[in-house]
Design a protein around this motif. Structure first.
Motif, PDB file in Angstrom:
ATOM      1  N   GLU A   1      10.467   1.807   6.546  1.00 28.59           N
ATOM      2  CA  GLU A   1      11.090   2.718   5.398  1.00 28.59           C
ATOM      3  C   GLU A   1      12.195   1.751   4.206  1.00 28.59           C
ATOM      4  OE1 GLU A   1      12.874   5.533   3.490  1.00 28.59           O
ATOM      5  OE2 GLU A   1      11.897   6.227   5.450  1.00 28.59           O
ATOM      6  N   LYS A   2      12.132   0.889   4.646  1.00 30.09           N
ATOM      7  CA  LYS A   2      13.043  -0.268   3.453  1.00 30.09           C
ATOM      8  C   LYS A   2      11.486  -1.014   2.690  1.00 30.09           C
ATOM      9  CE  LYS A   2      11.848  -4.190   6.821  1.00 30.09           C
ATOM     10  NZ  LYS A   2      13.030  -5.516   8.159  1.00 30.09           N
ATOM     11  N   GLU A   3      10.441  -0.696   2.941  1.00 27.65           N
ATOM     12  CA  GLU A   3       9.058  -0.924   2.033  1.00 27.65           C
ATOM     13  C   GLU A   3       8.551   0.263   1.299  1.00 27.65           C
ATOM     14  OE1 GLU A   3       6.242  -3.123   4.351  1.00 27.65           O
ATOM     15  OE2 GLU A   3       8.038  -4.170   5.448  1.00 27.65           O
ATOM     16  N   GLN A   4       9.981   1.813   1.311  1.00 27.43           N
ATOM     17  CA  GLN A   4       8.891   2.606   0.410  1.00 27.43           C
ATOM     18  C   GLN A   4       8.415   1.997  -0.995  1.00 27.43           C
ATOM     19  OE1 GLN A   4       8.247   5.818   2.167  1.00 27.43           O
ATOM     20  NE2 GLN A   4       8.758   4.416   4.003  1.00 27.43           N
ATOM     21  N   LEU A   5       7.250   2.522  -1.808  1.00 32.94           N
ATOM     22  CA  LEU A   5       7.200   1.834  -3.301  1.00 32.94           C
ATOM     23  C   LEU A   5       7.746   2.443  -3.756  1.00 32.94           C
ATOM     24  CD1 LEU A   5       3.724   3.769  -3.679  1.00 32.94           C
ATOM     25  CD2 LEU A   5       4.321   0.904  -3.541  1.00 32.94           C
ATOM     26  N   HIS A   6       9.077   3.489  -4.043  1.00 36.20           N
ATOM     27  CA  HIS A   6      10.113   3.364  -4.807  1.00 36.20           C
ATOM     28  C   HIS A   6      11.536   2.351  -4.806  1.00 36.20           C
ATOM     29  CE1 HIS A   6      12.285   5.973  -1.145  1.00 36.20           C
ATOM     30  NE2 HIS A   6      12.924   4.597  -2.258  1.00 36.20           N
ATOM     31  N   LEU A   7      11.853   1.727  -3.300  1.00 33.65           N
ATOM     32  CA  LEU A   7      12.487   1.001  -2.972  1.00 33.65           C
ATOM     33  C   LEU A   7      11.628  -0.513  -4.034  1.00 33.65           C
ATOM     34  CD1 LEU A   7      13.533   2.075   0.404  1.00 33.65           C
ATOM     35  CD2 LEU A   7      15.345   1.854  -1.905  1.00 33.65           C
ATOM     36  N   LEU A   8      10.660  -0.758  -3.574  1.00 41.00           N
ATOM     37  CA  LEU A   8      10.010  -1.876  -3.604  1.00 41.00           C
ATOM     38  C   LEU A   8       9.626  -2.206  -5.578  1.00 41.00           C
ATOM     39  CD1 LEU A   8       6.945  -2.624  -1.703  1.00 41.00           C
ATOM     40  CD2 LEU A   8       8.960  -3.531  -1.272  1.00 41.00           C
ATOM     41  N   ALA A   9       9.336  -1.270  -5.974  1.00 45.82           N
ATOM     42  CA  ALA A   9       9.599  -1.106  -7.514  1.00 45.82           C
ATOM     43  C   ALA A   9      11.207  -1.558  -8.422  1.00 45.82           C
ATOM     44  CB  ALA A   9       8.394   0.597  -7.971  1.00 45.82           C
ATOM     45  N   LYS A  10      12.013  -1.481  -7.819  1.00 42.89           N
ATOM     46  CA  LYS A  10      13.084  -1.669  -8.409  1.00 42.89           C
ATOM     47  C   LYS A  10      13.035  -2.713  -8.989  1.00 42.89           C
ATOM     48  CE  LYS A  10      16.463   0.865  -5.520  1.00 42.89           C
ATOM     49  NZ  LYS A  10      16.936   1.820  -6.375  1.00 42.89           N
TER      50      LYS A  10
ATOM     51  N   LEU B   1       6.466   5.230  -8.002  1.00 43.28           N
ATOM     52  CA  LEU B   1       6.982   4.255  -9.011  1.00 43.28           C
ATOM     53  C   LEU B   1       7.324   4.744 -10.368  1.00 43.28           C
ATOM     54  CD1 LEU B   1       3.028   2.787  -8.816  1.00 43.28           C
ATOM     55  CD2 LEU B   1       4.749   1.819  -7.777  1.00 43.28           C
ATOM     56  N   LEU B   2       7.553   5.771 -10.783  1.00 42.16           N
ATOM     57  CA  LEU B   2       7.585   6.604 -12.110  1.00 42.16           C
ATOM     58  C   LEU B   2       9.181   6.385 -11.718  1.00 42.16           C
ATOM     59  CD1 LEU B   2       5.397   9.363 -13.345  1.00 42.16           C
ATOM     60  CD2 LEU B   2       6.192   6.956 -14.442  1.00 42.16           C
TER      61      LEU B   2
ATOM     62  N   ARG C   1       1.304  -0.981  -0.211  1.00 37.75           N
ATOM     63  CA  ARG C   1      -0.149  -0.090  -0.531  1.00 37.75           C
ATOM     64  C   ARG C   1       0.883   1.366  -0.066  1.00 37.75           C
ATOM     65  NH1 ARG C   1      -3.492   0.771   5.567  1.00 37.75           N
ATOM     66  NH2 ARG C   1      -3.546   2.728   5.128  1.00 37.75           N
ATOM     67  N   GLY C   2       0.351   1.934  -0.062  1.00 38.90           N
ATOM     68  CA  GLY C   2       1.506   3.863  -0.420  1.00 38.90           C
ATOM     69  C   GLY C   2       1.197   4.408   1.054  1.00 38.90           C
ATOM     70  N   GLU C   3       1.877   5.250   1.512  1.00 41.79           N
ATOM     71  CA  GLU C   3       2.400   5.722   2.617  1.00 41.79           C
ATOM     72  C   GLU C   3       1.032   6.928   3.333  1.00 41.79           C
ATOM     73  OE1 GLU C   3       5.372   6.416   5.785  1.00 41.79           O
ATOM     74  OE2 GLU C   3       6.115   7.041   3.967  1.00 41.79           O
ATOM     75  N   GLY C   4      -0.141   6.565   3.521  1.00 41.75           N
ATOM     76  CA  GLY C   4      -1.010   7.651   3.647  1.00 41.75           C
ATOM     77  C   GLY C   4      -1.175   8.212   4.792  1.00 41.75           C
ATOM     78  N   ARG C   5      -2.163   7.945   5.976  1.00 39.98           N
ATOM     79  CA  ARG C   5      -2.188   7.900   7.857  1.00 39.98           C
ATOM     80  C   ARG C   5      -1.081   6.622   7.946  1.00 39.98           C
ATOM     81  NH1 ARG C   5      -8.375   8.659   8.658  1.00 39.98           N
ATOM     82  NH2 ARG C   5      -8.545   7.015   6.747  1.00 39.98           N
ATOM     83  N   THR C   6      -1.438   5.536   7.735  1.00 43.89           N
ATOM     84  CA  THR C   6      -0.321   4.584   8.723  1.00 43.89           C
ATOM     85  C   THR C   6       0.749   4.345   7.580  1.00 43.89           C
ATOM     86  OG1 THR C   6      -2.384   3.570   8.682  1.00 43.89           O
ATOM     87  CG2 THR C   6       0.246   2.752   8.609  1.00 43.89           C
TER      88      THR C   6
END
Length: 592
Positions: A486-495, A516-517, A477-482
């Motif tokens: 740090e190691k699960e940020q979307l841009h890191l998973l997107a690698k 994602l971009l 999921r993206g980072e919203g209120r929850t």
């Protein structure tokens, strides 16, 4: 697995015989070998004329309880006829299975099957029940299939009683005690109970004993009369009203080398479970013994072992003593009708009522309270509830209110279903509830469900893993209120540029697209899937560079699954890839 023989009477039945041999994993034998092989096979399937089949087996028929099943199929494969041992031997089921393989018509003449009634003579084997009645089974069956008034007394809950309740014929009345059984009103009494009951005279009785109990036992060191102990325990428990209903025997591990334990396994084929003194010492029992503690390191063996063997169940028979043994009996609470509450956390699936599991639906049909996540689960899923059940949405309730309501029903011995969207383990918010259940010693279990990411793959008609292109699916999921780790940020998973399914993130889609971009090319396929499998489902496809615009333009909400990855709608080059892949497997000698 059944050992099945096929007898091909003539060359005309070769095609049918070979089809059945493959599908049933059967063996083709000569007609002349049937006599020698009669006791070596569970079933025989004749391909040819019924007369030849009957004349072949006639000299070997003895008893329906021991004879193998016999089915006859004509050489054209049009009819599969149950000939011998219809219920007990399984010929009726085999005829149905054979008919399904051939696209034939099953021919079954058993009255109860054709009337849609219970096959009483199969229940013992089917549900692992013993039979304690003295009345002739055939007399009971005759009364039952002729729809004589029947009383049904069930003092436990298991797979068998669930089936009886769900398929109750109109001439059967469920009673709660023997006091309701009037011989002037009923001709037959069917009982499912481990208790030795004395029904009123003047009626037929069929008494099934469910094998549901855990027998804990203790032994003197190397008792010389160990061969008598097995029967002595049965006789002692029977004298206090409990019939042999043990699914397992349990004791302390220091008795593992006792001859009695070896006899249980080798001669009686009983399930035997050993516990350490440390495990037993943690169980509270009504009759602890300092003497036992001094000798084996725990204040109880038989009572504690019985309770552990019954999944911390109810002690039905406290410690009883024989000459060189002690015994106690416990039953798992799930089998008891003297209700202890239970909570089933059920995955509702993505929304379509037809996509809940069969087990999940059974739980809903059984529940006294259904508490469903109203903003995420369609109310139609609860329409199968039984009369009198409370159905409540949790959308307007705090966690404390939800837990309080479930505990209220639990303390009344009720069956509760907590219905969560998709599968409860994925963003299901069940952690806090389970912590509450644990703190209050409340029994619960989880029934998994179909997640919306699986529904997304189905509705997109896409395989999310493609050989040599993408072998990983990321659920996040993206980072919203929850906050996200740090190691699960979307841009890191997107690698990895795997197929990514992003939950609960439509409201922050601009941030999601931006992250994602950082790793995916801007023309990567995406899909925004709203209310998957619901009546108002909408799916919007596009490229990653347009993801935020797609979500905003279509006013999509939090109930939207975002999917990104080259696996979406990917068909290009797959035929050649799969052909190469499977050719490689066959070259390596893998079986078909």
């Amino acid at each position: 697995m059944q050992k099945i023989a096929i007898i091909q009477i003539s060359e005309a039945g070769a095609e049918v015989a070979n089809s059945l041999r493959r599908e049933l994993q059967a063996e083709i034998i000569e007609r002349s070998a049937v006599g020698k092989q009669w006791k070596k096979f569970d079933a025989f399937v004749f391909i040819g004329a019924m007369g030849i089949c009957v004349r072949t087996i006639a000299p070997y028929i003895e008893d329906k309880h021991t004879d193998p099943a016999v089915v006859c199929v004509d050489t054209f494969g049009n009819n599969a006829i149950s000939v011998l041992s219809g219920h007990i031997g399984g010929a009726n089921n085999l005829a149905t299975e054979v008919a399904a393989i051939l696209g034939a018509r099953p021919v079954i003449t058993t009255q109860s099957d054709n009337a849609g009634l219970w096959a009483l003579d199969t229940f013992a084997e089917r549900f692992h029940w013993a039979i304690a009645s003295e009345d002739d089974m055939n007399e009971c069956i005759f009364a039952f299939v002729n729809r004589q008034p029947t009383a049904l007394l069930m003092e436990i809950c298991d797979e068998g009683t669930d089936y009886l309740e769900k398929t109750l014929p109109d001439h059967v009345t469920v009673v709660k005690s023997l006091a309701e059984v009037d011989p002037q009103k009923y001709s037959l009494l069917i009982m499912v109970t481990p208790y030795n009951l004395c029904p009123p005279a003047g009626m037929l009785e069929l008494h099934f004993v469910p094998m549901i109990a855990s027998l804990g036992f203790g032994l003197a060191n190397h008792p010389a009369d160990y061969e008598c102990i097995y029967d002595e325990i049965d006789e002692t428990l029977s004298s206090i009203g409990i019939l042999p209903c043990y699914k397992r025997y349990c004791t302390i591990d220091v008795k593992e080398d006792e001859e009695f334990c070896a006899m249980l396994v080798d001669e009686y084929d009983e399930e035997l479970v050993f516990y350490t003194a440390e495990q037993l010492a943690k169980v509270q029992v009504p009759n602890p013994s300092e003497t036992v503690r001094k000798h084996v390191g725990t204040p109880s063996v038989c009572e504690a072992a019985a309770i552990l063997g019954a999944n911390n169940g109810k002690l039905i028979v406290p410690k009883v003593k024989g000459r060189n043994w002690t015994a106690a009996l416990a039953i798992d609470y799930k089998y008891l009708r003297e209700q202890k509450g239970h909570i089933e956390i059920v995955g509702a699936g993505p929304g379509d009522p037809d996509l809940i599991s069969v087990r999940g639906r059974k739980m809903l049909e059984r529940a006294d309270l259904i508490l469903y996540a109203g903003s995420l689960v369609p109310k139609e899923l609860t329409d199968c509830h039984k009369p009198g059940a409370m159905v409540r949405s949790s959308a307007d309730m705090t966690l404390e209110e939800q837990c309080s309501l479930m505990k209220q029903y639990y303390d009344q011995g009720k069956y509760i279903v907590r219905l969560h969207t998709g599968d409860p383990c994925i963003f299901g918010a069940i952690q806090e509830q389970m912590a509450f259940f644990d703190q209050n010693s409340m029994e619960y279990h989880i029934t998994p469900g179909i997640s919306s990411f699986l529904a997304a793959a189905a509705e997109l008609q896409s395989q999310f893993t493609i050989p040599e292109r993408c072998q990983t699916i990321i659920l996040t999921r993206g980072e919203g209120r929850t906050p996200m780790p740090e190691k699960e940020q979307l841009h890191l998973l997107a690698k990895s540029q795997s197929t990514m399914c992003i939950f609960l993130s439509a409201a922050i889609v601009d941030d999601v697209q931006k992250e994602l971009l950082m790793e995916y090319p801007e023309d990567t396929p995406v899909a925004a899937c709203y209310h998957l499998t619901w009546p108002d489902q909408q799916i919007f496809r596009g490229k990653l560079k347009d993801l935020a615009k797609i979500v905003h333009d279509n006013h999509l909400t939090l109930t939207t699954m975002l999917v990104v990855g080259d696996a979406i709608d990917n068909r290009q080059g797959l035929s050649e890839l799969y052909s190469s892949h499977f050719s490689h497997l066959f070259r390596k000698g893998n079986p078909s």
